[in-house]
Motif scaffolding. Structure first.
Motif, PDB file in Angstrom:
ATOM      1  N   PRO A 164      -0.960  -2.806 -19.233  1.00  0.00           N
ATOM      2  CA  PRO A 164      -0.731  -4.070 -18.516  1.00  0.00           C
ATOM      3  C   PRO A 164      -1.122  -3.990 -17.030  1.00  0.00           C
ATOM      4  CG  PRO A 164       1.311  -2.853 -18.595  1.00  0.00           C
ATOM      5  CD  PRO A 164       0.255  -1.956 -19.204  1.00  0.00           C
ATOM      6  N   TRP A 165      -0.785  -5.056 -16.295  1.00  0.00           N
ATOM      7  CA  TRP A 165      -1.241  -5.169 -14.901  1.00  0.00           C
ATOM      8  C   TRP A 165      -0.218  -4.747 -13.861  1.00  0.00           C
ATOM      9  CZ3 TRP A 165       2.467  -8.027 -12.777  1.00  0.00           C
ATOM     10  CH2 TRP A 165       3.066  -9.041 -13.524  1.00  0.00           C
ATOM     11  N   ASN A 166       1.010  -4.428 -14.255  1.00  0.00           N
ATOM     12  CA  ASN A 166       2.025  -4.237 -13.207  1.00  0.00           C
ATOM     13  C   ASN A 166       1.928  -2.883 -12.506  1.00  0.00           C
ATOM     14  OD1 ASN A 166       3.012  -3.117 -15.658  1.00  0.00           O
ATOM     15  ND2 ASN A 166       5.066  -3.069 -14.795  1.00  0.00           N
ATOM     16  N   LEU A 167       1.656  -1.822 -13.282  1.00  0.00           N
ATOM     17  CA  LEU A 167       1.466  -0.482 -12.698  1.00  0.00           C
ATOM     18  C   LEU A 167       0.150   0.028 -13.282  1.00  0.00           C
ATOM     19  CD1 LEU A 167       5.097   0.858 -13.449  1.00  0.00           C
ATOM     20  CD2 LEU A 167       4.296  -0.081 -11.283  1.00  0.00           C
ATOM     21  N   PRO A 168      -0.977  -0.501 -12.811  1.00  0.00           N
ATOM     22  CA  PRO A 168      -2.230  -0.334 -13.565  1.00  0.00           C
ATOM     23  C   PRO A 168      -2.645   1.114 -13.864  1.00  0.00           C
ATOM     24  CG  PRO A 168      -2.442  -2.070 -11.936  1.00  0.00           C
ATOM     25  CD  PRO A 168      -1.112  -1.414 -11.675  1.00  0.00           C
ATOM     26  N   LEU A 169      -2.926   1.917 -12.841  1.00  0.00           N
ATOM     27  CA  LEU A 169      -3.432   3.263 -13.144  1.00  0.00           C
ATOM     28  C   LEU A 169      -2.319   4.168 -13.679  1.00  0.00           C
ATOM     29  CD1 LEU A 169      -6.100   4.827 -13.079  1.00  0.00           C
ATOM     30  CD2 LEU A 169      -5.419   5.763 -10.857  1.00  0.00           C
ATOM     31  N   TYR A 170      -1.129   3.940 -13.216  1.00  0.00           N
ATOM     32  CA  TYR A 170       0.058   4.704 -13.648  1.00  0.00           C
ATOM     33  C   TYR A 170       0.247   4.581 -15.168  1.00  0.00           C
ATOM     34  CZ  TYR A 170       5.366   5.034 -13.381  1.00  0.00           C
ATOM     35  OH  TYR A 170       6.695   5.289 -13.538  1.00  0.00           O
ATOM     36  N   LEU A 171       0.209   3.364 -15.693  1.00  0.00           N
ATOM     37  CA  LEU A 171       0.458   3.194 -17.128  1.00  0.00           C
ATOM     38  C   LEU A 171      -0.783   3.502 -17.962  1.00  0.00           C
ATOM     39  CD1 LEU A 171       2.802   0.086 -17.025  1.00  0.00           C
ATOM     40  CD2 LEU A 171       3.399   2.413 -17.710  1.00  0.00           C
ATOM     41  N   GLU A 194       2.839   5.257  -7.000  1.00  0.00           N
ATOM     42  CA  GLU A 194       2.076   5.063  -8.227  1.00  0.00           C
ATOM     43  C   GLU A 194       0.880   5.983  -8.416  1.00  0.00           C
ATOM     44  OE1 GLU A 194       2.913   0.437  -8.319  1.00  0.00           O
ATOM     45  OE2 GLU A 194       1.236   1.234  -9.464  1.00  0.00           O
ATOM     46  N   ILE A 195       0.077   6.122  -7.378  1.00  0.00           N
ATOM     47  CA  ILE A 195      -1.120   6.964  -7.573  1.00  0.00           C
ATOM     48  C   ILE A 195      -0.704   8.435  -7.721  1.00  0.00           C
ATOM     49  CG2 ILE A 195      -3.391   7.623  -6.658  1.00  0.00           C
ATOM     50  CD1 ILE A 195      -3.139   4.653  -7.685  1.00  0.00           C
ATOM     51  N   PRO A 196       0.242   8.927  -6.893  1.00  0.00           N
ATOM     52  CA  PRO A 196       0.712  10.296  -7.157  1.00  0.00           C
ATOM     53  C   PRO A 196       1.247  10.455  -8.593  1.00  0.00           C
ATOM     54  CG  PRO A 196       1.452   9.607  -4.996  1.00  0.00           C
ATOM     55  CD  PRO A 196       0.808   8.404  -5.626  1.00  0.00           C
ATOM     56  N   ARG A 197       1.921   9.414  -9.097  1.00  0.00           N
ATOM     57  CA  ARG A 197       2.436   9.503 -10.466  1.00  0.00           C
ATOM     58  C   ARG A 197       1.286   9.501 -11.482  1.00  0.00           C
ATOM     59  NH1 ARG A 197       6.404   7.873 -14.293  1.00  0.00           N
ATOM     60  NH2 ARG A 197       5.203   8.100 -16.199  1.00  0.00           N
ATOM     61  N   ALA A 198       0.234   8.729 -11.212  1.00  0.00           N
ATOM     62  CA  ALA A 198      -0.927   8.725 -12.120  1.00  0.00           C
ATOM     63  C   ALA A 198      -1.546  10.122 -12.161  1.00  0.00           C
ATOM     64  CB  ALA A 198      -1.953   7.683 -11.670  1.00  0.00           C
ATOM     65  N   ILE A 199      -1.602  10.765 -11.001  1.00  0.00           N
ATOM     66  CA  ILE A 199      -2.145  12.137 -10.945  1.00  0.00           C
ATOM     67  C   ILE A 199      -1.226  13.073 -11.745  1.00  0.00           C
ATOM     68  CG2 ILE A 199      -2.710  14.077  -9.408  1.00  0.00           C
ATOM     69  CD1 ILE A 199      -3.241  11.857  -7.205  1.00  0.00           C
ATOM     70  N   SER A 200       0.095  12.897 -11.548  1.00  0.00           N
ATOM     71  CA  SER A 200       1.061  13.738 -12.298  1.00  0.00           C
ATOM     72  C   SER A 200       0.893  13.549 -13.797  1.00  0.00           C
ATOM     73  CB  SER A 200       2.504  13.378 -11.961  1.00  0.00           C
ATOM     74  OG  SER A 200       2.758  13.597 -10.633  1.00  0.00           O
ATOM     75  N   ASN A 201       0.624  12.318 -14.225  1.00  0.00           N
ATOM     76  CA  ASN A 201       0.450  12.075 -15.664  1.00  0.00           C
ATOM     77  C   ASN A 201      -0.649  12.973 -16.229  1.00  0.00           C
ATOM     78  OD1 ASN A 201       2.377  10.059 -15.688  1.00  0.00           O
ATOM     79  ND2 ASN A 201       0.906   8.392 -15.489  1.00  0.00           N
ATOM     80  N   ILE A 202      -1.788  13.004 -15.520  1.00  0.00           N
ATOM     81  CA  ILE A 202      -2.917  13.822 -16.011  1.00  0.00           C
ATOM     82  C   ILE A 202      -2.523  15.300 -15.972  1.00  0.00           C
ATOM     83  CG2 ILE A 202      -5.341  14.460 -15.620  1.00  0.00           C
ATOM     84  CD1 ILE A 202      -5.107  11.547 -16.452  1.00  0.00           C
ATOM     85  N   HIS A 203      -1.942  15.712 -14.857  1.00  0.00           N
ATOM     86  CA  HIS A 203      -1.553  17.103 -14.672  1.00  0.00           C
ATOM     87  C   HIS A 203      -0.515  17.525 -15.717  1.00  0.00           C
ATOM     88  CE1 HIS A 203       0.067  20.646 -12.633  1.00  0.00           C
ATOM     89  NE2 HIS A 203      -1.107  20.701 -12.050  1.00  0.00           N
ATOM     90  N   PHE A 204       0.492  16.672 -15.892  1.00  0.00           N
ATOM     91  CA  PHE A 204       1.601  16.991 -16.798  1.00  0.00           C
ATOM     92  C   PHE A 204       1.109  17.206 -18.232  1.00  0.00           C
ATOM     93  CE2 PHE A 204       4.777  15.481 -19.842  1.00  0.00           C
ATOM     94  CZ  PHE A 204       5.854  16.287 -19.532  1.00  0.00           C
ATOM     95  N   PHE A 205       0.296  16.293 -18.735  1.00  0.00           N
ATOM     96  CA  PHE A 205      -0.129  16.436 -20.131  1.00  0.00           C
ATOM     97  C   PHE A 205      -1.229  17.495 -20.289  1.00  0.00           C
ATOM     98  CE2 PHE A 205       1.964  12.235 -20.379  1.00  0.00           C
ATOM     99  CZ  PHE A 205       2.852  12.536 -21.402  1.00  0.00           C
ATOM    100  N   ALA A 206      -2.012  17.703 -19.204  1.00  0.00           N
ATOM    101  CA  ALA A 206      -3.029  18.765 -19.259  1.00  0.00           C
ATOM    102  C   ALA A 206      -2.348  20.126 -19.388  1.00  0.00           C
ATOM    103  CB  ALA A 206      -3.902  18.729 -18.006  1.00  0.00           C
ATOM    104  N   LEU A 265       0.824  -1.206   0.000  1.00  0.00           N
ATOM    105  CA  LEU A 265       0.000   0.000   0.000  1.00  0.00           C
ATOM    106  C   LEU A 265       0.863   1.264   0.000  1.00  0.00           C
ATOM    107  CD1 LEU A 265      -2.704   1.447   0.202  1.00  0.00           C
ATOM    108  CD2 LEU A 265      -2.708   1.010   2.666  1.00  0.00           C
ATOM    109  N   TRP A 266       1.964   1.250   0.782  1.00  0.00           N
ATOM    110  CA  TRP A 266       2.808   2.468   0.830  1.00  0.00           C
ATOM    111  C   TRP A 266       3.330   2.838  -0.559  1.00  0.00           C
ATOM    112  CZ3 TRP A 266       7.661   1.702  -1.040  1.00  0.00           C
ATOM    113  CH2 TRP A 266       8.203   0.408  -0.941  1.00  0.00           C
ATOM    114  N   LEU A 267       3.596   1.821  -1.380  1.00  0.00           N
ATOM    115  CA  LEU A 267       4.131   2.070  -2.721  1.00  0.00           C
ATOM    116  C   LEU A 267       3.050   2.713  -3.603  1.00  0.00           C
ATOM    117  CD1 LEU A 267       6.538   1.653  -4.634  1.00  0.00           C
ATOM    118  CD2 LEU A 267       5.644  -0.620  -5.143  1.00  0.00           C
TER     119      LEU A 267
END
Ligand code: NAD
Length: 480
Positions: A148-155, A102-114, A95-97
């Motif tokens: 894929p399944w390894n970093l689901p929301l991130y990827l 990962e979830i902060p990075r998923a948020i960054s993905n949206i923010h970064f490209f927006a 969970l800590w990971l």
């Protein structure tokens, strides 16, 4: 039992077949939710919905698209804990990971490209007094994103964010093994006011619904992350249709440790690069090459630190290594442990499953595993295992290590540990990898090109590369 739904035309809907797949919590081995078993009929609906949205979305100003995406990023931030718990349960990662990485990075993905789309521009090429060329970069139209399944929301977000920011409509498919966070994400898209049809998420099996995306005539670009074999199949189907393709595939990454490295850092980061997310990151360094003069010292310290990693319930705070994502993948990793033994490997640590207590007794847990004494060209050292299994290999010269590092069919990433700058640059230039880290691992700047050489992929993601992929380029030459 929770039912995951497809997200088509702005609504959460059942698959047309009304059939569902079992979604398993890998930490318990038990079914805990149901994933739509969609087929080409659901893809047809998704394409129709994208068709009705494409004109208004692609003609909307970049700043208006950006605003909607930033609202979405804000909602993800609000629900960070909920998304992290869901990801940990669905995938098996600690969970800590999920919460800190990962979830902060998923948020960054949206923010970064927006925000990035507001800065995206195209070139012009002057021919002096004769003519001026300018380049137009228009949205492609309807694109497919398969993850894929390894970093689901991130990827998942790493693909769809640049696609929709650039004005495309997307048909996306998360892995059937980890569909939960994409479903929660769909709920947030509705709440954020993403216009219907801009993003459609269709769940189900790869060879069924994934291949329906790849072969659909109206989906003209495919961005795929997954295994090399699947990538081959996708290229086989999409190639003759001349679809634009971005393929991010497997890896077997070398981690090269020179005697002049910062020893403490090299060991602790090599442990992290080996076993983070149970070794289920395409960028993990699974072949550790160590200069012979420090081989024994490195080995002792590496094994000592590996032995301290606690394998446990992904939701527990002190767990460092969680559950393997699926029974099938668990069996695959165990078969590679057997193969390493058959190939003459000497087991230095691990090599076993872990039996936890209570509801985790039926989960898929494997000890971090370290082998030595395996030739660089044996199967264990050539094939992607994608789990908590690494090998230690001594080397004598830069040329030797380069030959061994470059010997696999893959070329995704490489890590180099040395305090000698000239050597770092030399190896970085000669190693056949799309990404090289010197004295660090998984340090990511979202503006940089990301992707692999050889069988690790075709094309690059990230920053402007992603916007260029998700737009169609046209040169206009005006005679003056
Ligand atoms: P996979 O190839 O089995 O599946 C990936 C996705 O493709 C899933 O959504 C799956 O349902 C779908 N799929 C399967 N068959 C399909 C088909 N015929 N047509 C269309 N879609 C299909 O991969 P996986 O097991 O989910 O993921 C692990 C692999 O992903 C590893 O090889 C890993 O290295 C790779 N990976 C690469 C990167 C990268 O950036 N290069 C990142 C993460 C993972």
């Amino acid at each position: 039992m929770q039912k995951i739904l497809n997200y088509i035309n702005g609504e959460l809907v059942e698959p047309i077949s009304k059939k569902y797949l079992e979604n398993i919590n890998p930490a318990t081995g038990q079914i805990y939710s149901q994933c739509p078993d969609s087929d080409e009929r659901d893809i047809e609906l998704a394409v129709k919905s994208a068709e009705s949205a494409i004109d208004s979305w692609s003609n909307m100003s970049a700043s208006d698209r950006s605003k909607i995406m930033l609202t979405l990023a804000g909602l993800m931030e609000r629900d960070l804990d909920k998304l992290a718990i869901a990801e940990s349960i669905d995938q098996g990662k600690p969970l800590w990971l999920a919460k800190n990485g990962e979830i902060p990075r998923a948020i960054s993905n949206i923010h970064f490209f927006a925000t990035g789309i507001e800065h995206f521009s195209s070139e012009s090429h002057s021919m002096g007094k004769h003519a001026i060329n300018y380049t137009l970069r228009a949205p492609i139209g309807i694109v497919g994103c398969i993850s894929p399944w390894n970093l689901p929301l991130y990827l998942f977000t790493w693909k769809i964010a640049p696609a929709i920011a650039a004005g495309n409509c997307v048909i996306a498919k998360p892995s059937e093994i980890t569909p939960m966070t994409a479903f929660l994400f769909a709920e947030l898209c509705i709440e954020a006011g993403l216009p219907k049809g801009v993003l459609n998420i269709v769940n189900g099996l790869g060879p069924k619904v994934g291949s329906a995306i790849v072969s659909h005539e109206k989906i003209t670009a495919i961005s795929f992350t997954g295994g090399t074999k699947t990538g081959e199949e996708i290229a086989r189907v999409a190639g003759p249709k001349f679809k634009k393709l971005s393929l991010e595939l497997g890896g077997k990454n070398p981690n090269i440790v020179f005697a002049d490295c910062n020893f403490e850092k090299a060991v602790s980061e090599s442990v992290r690069a080996s076993f983070t997310n149970q070794g289920e990151i395409c960028l993990c360094g699974s072949r550790i090459f160590i200069e012979r003069s420090i081989y024994e010292k490195f080995k002792t310290e590496f094994v000592k630190q590996t032995a301290k990693l606690k394998v446990g319930n992904p939701l527990a705070e002190d767990t460092k290594v969680g559950a393997i994502a699926s029974q099938q993948h668990f069996d695959k990793i165990l078969s590679y442990i057997e193969l390493a033994k058959q190939e003459g490997g000497k087991l230095l640590f691990g090599g076993n499953t872990v039996k936890l207590e209570g509801e985790n007794a039926t989960g898929f847990f494997i000890l971090p595993t370290v082998f030595e004494n395996l030739p660089f060209d044996c199967k264990t050292n050539q094939e992607e295992i994608f789990g908590p299994l690494v090998t230690l290999i001594p080397f004598d010269t830069e040329d030797d290590v380069l030959t061994m590092a470059n010997s696999t069919q893959f070329g995704l990433s490489c890590t180099i540990w040395t305090e000698n700058l000239a050597r770092a640059h030399n190896i970085a230039a000669k190693v056949k990898s799309g990404i090289v880290w010197v004295n660090c691992w998984l340090l990511r700047d979202l503006r940089t090109p990301f992707g692999g050489m050889k069988s690790s992929g075709v094309g690059r993601e990230g920053g402007l590369e992603a916007f260029r992929f998700f737009t169609e380029t046209k040169n206009v030459c005006v005679k003056l």
